[in-house]
Write a protein that holds these residues in place. Structure first.
Motif, PDB file in Angstrom:
ATOM      1  N   ASN A  30      86.235 -23.702  37.208  1.00 56.67           N
ATOM      2  CA  ASN A  30      86.929 -23.743  38.439  1.00 56.67           C
ATOM      3  C   ASN A  30      85.877 -23.185  39.384  1.00 56.67           C
ATOM      4  O   ASN A  30      85.552 -23.520  40.537  1.00 56.67           O
ATOM      5  CB  ASN A  30      88.067 -23.178  38.421  1.00 56.67           C
ATOM      6  N   ASN A  31      85.224 -21.992  38.910  1.00 58.82           N
ATOM      7  CA  ASN A  31      84.218 -21.367  39.673  1.00 58.82           C
ATOM      8  C   ASN A  31      83.382 -20.414  38.850  1.00 58.82           C
ATOM      9  O   ASN A  31      83.612 -20.390  37.734  1.00 58.82           O
ATOM     10  CB  ASN A  31      85.070 -20.449  40.835  1.00 58.82           C
ATOM     11  N   LEU A  32      82.265 -20.083  39.421  1.00 52.01           N
ATOM     12  CA  LEU A  32      81.289 -19.125  38.608  1.00 52.01           C
ATOM     13  C   LEU A  32      80.923 -17.932  39.653  1.00 52.01           C
ATOM     14  O   LEU A  32      80.745 -17.973  40.718  1.00 52.01           O
ATOM     15  CB  LEU A  32      80.032 -19.791  38.414  1.00 52.01           C
ATOM     16  N   GLN A  33      81.133 -16.769  38.962  1.00 50.90           N
ATOM     17  CA  GLN A  33      80.645 -15.593  39.654  1.00 50.90           C
ATOM     18  C   GLN A  33      79.767 -14.684  38.979  1.00 50.90           C
ATOM     19  O   GLN A  33      79.541 -14.799  37.884  1.00 50.90           O
ATOM     20  CB  GLN A  33      82.081 -14.775  39.831  1.00 50.90           C
ATOM     21  N   TRP A  34      78.720 -14.009  39.852  1.00 57.57           N
ATOM     22  CA  TRP A  34      77.986 -13.185  39.521  1.00 57.57           C
ATOM     23  C   TRP A  34      78.473 -11.655  39.735  1.00 57.57           C
ATOM     24  O   TRP A  34      78.963 -11.400  40.847  1.00 57.57           O
ATOM     25  CB  TRP A  34      76.658 -13.443  40.267  1.00 57.57           C
ATOM     26  N   TYR A  35      78.141 -10.676  38.885  1.00 58.87           N
ATOM     27  CA  TYR A  35      78.305  -9.601  38.759  1.00 58.87           C
ATOM     28  C   TYR A  35      77.175  -8.521  38.524  1.00 58.87           C
ATOM     29  O   TYR A  35      76.272  -9.277  37.769  1.00 58.87           O
ATOM     30  CB  TYR A  35      79.429  -8.760  37.726  1.00 58.87           C
ATOM     31  N   ARG A  36      77.219  -7.294  39.243  1.00 65.51           N
ATOM     32  CA  ARG A  36      76.161  -6.330  39.037  1.00 65.51           C
ATOM     33  C   ARG A  36      76.843  -5.176  38.264  1.00 65.51           C
ATOM     34  O   ARG A  36      77.913  -4.672  38.601  1.00 65.51           O
ATOM     35  CB  ARG A  36      75.530  -6.020  40.287  1.00 65.51           C
ATOM     36  N   GLN A  37      76.136  -4.457  37.091  1.00 66.32           N
ATOM     37  CA  GLN A  37      76.598  -3.389  36.682  1.00 66.32           C
ATOM     38  C   GLN A  37      75.431  -2.520  36.339  1.00 66.32           C
ATOM     39  O   GLN A  37      74.296  -2.735  35.736  1.00 66.32           O
ATOM     40  CB  GLN A  37      77.133  -3.899  35.011  1.00 66.32           C
ATOM     41  N   ASN A  38      75.681  -1.179  36.793  1.00 62.66           N
ATOM     42  CA  ASN A  38      74.977  -0.053  36.846  1.00 62.66           C
ATOM     43  C   ASN A  38      75.662   1.228  36.423  1.00 62.66           C
ATOM     44  O   ASN A  38      76.806   1.065  36.620  1.00 62.66           O
ATOM     45  CB  ASN A  38      73.932   0.109  37.916  1.00 62.66           C
ATOM     46  N   SER A  39      75.092   2.214  35.772  1.00 62.95           N
ATOM     47  CA  SER A  39      75.656   3.253  35.485  1.00 62.95           C
ATOM     48  C   SER A  39      76.494   4.285  36.572  1.00 62.95           C
ATOM     49  O   SER A  39      77.489   4.636  36.458  1.00 62.95           O
ATOM     50  CB  SER A  39      74.843   4.317  34.867  1.00 62.95           C
ATOM     51  N   GLY A  40      75.707   3.813  37.892  1.00 57.24           N
ATOM     52  CA  GLY A  40      76.405   4.585  38.912  1.00 57.24           C
ATOM     53  C   GLY A  40      77.778   3.823  39.627  1.00 57.24           C
ATOM     54  O   GLY A  40      78.674   4.591  39.904  1.00 57.24           O
ATOM     55  N   ARG A  41      77.782   2.713  39.560  1.00 61.66           N
ATOM     56  CA  ARG A  41      78.974   2.193  40.297  1.00 61.66           C
ATOM     57  C   ARG A  41      79.640   1.156  39.351  1.00 61.66           C
ATOM     58  O   ARG A  41      80.524   0.465  39.894  1.00 61.66           O
ATOM     59  CB  ARG A  41      78.299   1.329  41.658  1.00 61.66           C
ATOM     60  N   GLY A  42      79.463   0.908  38.192  1.00 62.22           N
ATOM     61  CA  GLY A  42      80.218   0.187  37.228  1.00 62.22           C
ATOM     62  C   GLY A  42      79.924  -1.282  37.483  1.00 62.22           C
ATOM     63  O   GLY A  42      78.940  -1.546  38.021  1.00 62.22           O
ATOM     64  N   LEU A  43      80.872  -2.217  37.403  1.00 56.41           N
ATOM     65  CA  LEU A  43      80.701  -3.498  37.426  1.00 56.41           C
ATOM     66  C   LEU A  43      81.241  -4.075  38.812  1.00 56.41           C
ATOM     67  O   LEU A  43      82.549  -3.829  39.028  1.00 56.41           O
ATOM     68  CB  LEU A  43      81.623  -4.141  36.328  1.00 56.41           C
ATOM     69  N   VAL A  44      80.684  -4.590  39.441  1.00 56.18           N
ATOM     70  CA  VAL A  44      80.880  -5.056  40.792  1.00 56.18           C
ATOM     71  C   VAL A  44      80.647  -6.535  41.129  1.00 56.18           C
ATOM     72  O   VAL A  44      79.393  -7.018  40.830  1.00 56.18           O
ATOM     73  CB  VAL A  44      80.018  -4.169  41.876  1.00 56.18           C
ATOM     74  N   HIS A  45      81.392  -6.968  41.698  1.00 53.96           N
ATOM     75  CA  HIS A  45      81.472  -8.492  42.261  1.00 53.96           C
ATOM     76  C   HIS A  45      80.290  -8.811  43.188  1.00 53.96           C
ATOM     77  O   HIS A  45      80.154  -7.920  44.346  1.00 53.96           O
ATOM     78  CB  HIS A  45      82.806  -8.955  42.692  1.00 53.96           C
ATOM     79  N   LEU A  46      79.417  -9.824  43.058  1.00 49.52           N
ATOM     80  CA  LEU A  46      78.209  -9.907  43.912  1.00 49.52           C
ATOM     81  C   LEU A  46      78.893 -11.133  44.911  1.00 49.52           C
ATOM     82  O   LEU A  46      78.899 -11.099  46.172  1.00 49.52           O
ATOM     83  CB  LEU A  46      77.298 -10.259  43.555  1.00 49.52           C
ATOM     84  N   ILE A  47      79.096 -12.321  44.308  1.00 54.10           N
ATOM     85  CA  ILE A  47      79.252 -13.663  44.876  1.00 54.10           C
ATOM     86  C   ILE A  47      79.978 -14.743  43.822  1.00 54.10           C
ATOM     87  O   ILE A  47      79.808 -14.549  42.749  1.00 54.10           O
ATOM     88  CB  ILE A  47      77.904 -14.175  45.299  1.00 54.10           C
ATOM     89  N   LEU A  48      80.596 -15.644  44.588  1.00 57.94           N
ATOM     90  CA  LEU A  48      81.392 -16.588  43.865  1.00 57.94           C
ATOM     91  C   LEU A  48      81.022 -17.985  44.332  1.00 57.94           C
ATOM     92  O   LEU A  48      80.901 -18.094  45.518  1.00 57.94           O
ATOM     93  CB  LEU A  48      82.839 -16.459  44.091  1.00 57.94           C
TER      94      LEU A  48
END
Lengths: 112, 114
Positions: A30-48
């Motif tokens: 249905n859709n594809l998303q990209w997430y970023r993960q670093n130790s400071g901010r955890g898993l964060v949504h970037l773009i869908l």
């Protein structure tokens, strides 16, 4: 099980360079998303990006989607040291509201 | 807007012991997820709630894992008894029921089983 595979597994670049990460998946989405993960901010949504879209932009990010090849790419332009993180693609199946299925991720290191 | 809260942030236990994790989603988010992330891998869904009902628990090892969301707000995930291979980060995420399916993740609980 993991839906997709990111490529490369690890990427090292200098500040100011562009970073490209690729993602392949197996089933229709249905859709594809990209997430970023670093130790400071955890898993964060970037773009869908939805299955009927081919390209999308958000700031320094550009995402493409090729449903015929079941693949997506994430381009980060003019990278910064703060972009150092792991990047995951995640897919949502055709039944809306289902959980994300993540790939194994690409680890990006940006040195100054 | 307050984010997804999780506690504890870190937990170390011996194998065969029990452990519980707590999650408080963003206010108004009806859908809540628990994911397990093993080192070097992407998160894997354990269970999905819609309000206080289970939507998908097909990947939850039910012989040792349990989860509840009794009042449709906060949730707990329990492991009893823990095994070495349960060492991982346990992530809670929430989202609006409608909309584009963007999920908001908590900071996670890092579990080490010795």
């Amino acid at each position: 099980s993991q839906q997709g595979e990111e490529d490369p597994q690890a990427l090292s670049i200098q500040e100011g360079e562009n970073a490209t990460m690729n993602c392949s998946y197996k089933t229709s989405i249905n859709n594809l998303q990209w997430y970023r993960q670093n130790s400071g901010r955890g898993l964060v949504h970037l773009i869908l990006i939805r299955s009927n879209e081919r390209e999308k932009h958000s700031g320094r990010l550009r995402v493409t989607l090729d449903t015929s090849k079941k693949s997506s790419s994430l381009l980060i332009t003019a990278s910064r040291a703060a972009d150092t993180a792991s990047y995951f693609c995640a897919t949502v199946g055709n039944q809306a509201g289902t959980a994300l299925i993540f790939g194994k991720g690409t680890t990006l290191s940006v040195s100054s | 807007e307050a984010g997804v809260a999780q506690s504890p942030r870190y937990k170390i236990i011996e194998k065969r012991q029990s452990v519980a994790f707590w999650c408080n989603p963003i206010s108004g988010h009806a859908t809540l997820y628990w994911y397990q992330q093993i080192l070097g891998q992407g998160p894997k869904l354990l269970i999905q709630f819609q309000n206080n009902g289970v939507v998908d628990d097909s990947q939850l090892p039910k012989d040792r894992f349990s989860a509840e969301r009794l009042k449709g707000v906060d949730s707990t995930l329990k492991i009893q008894p823990a095994k070495l291979e349960d060492s991982a980060v346990y992530l809670c995420a929430s989202r609006w029921t409608s909309g584009n399916n963007e999920q908001f993740f908590g900071p996670g609980t890092r579990l080490t089983v010795l």
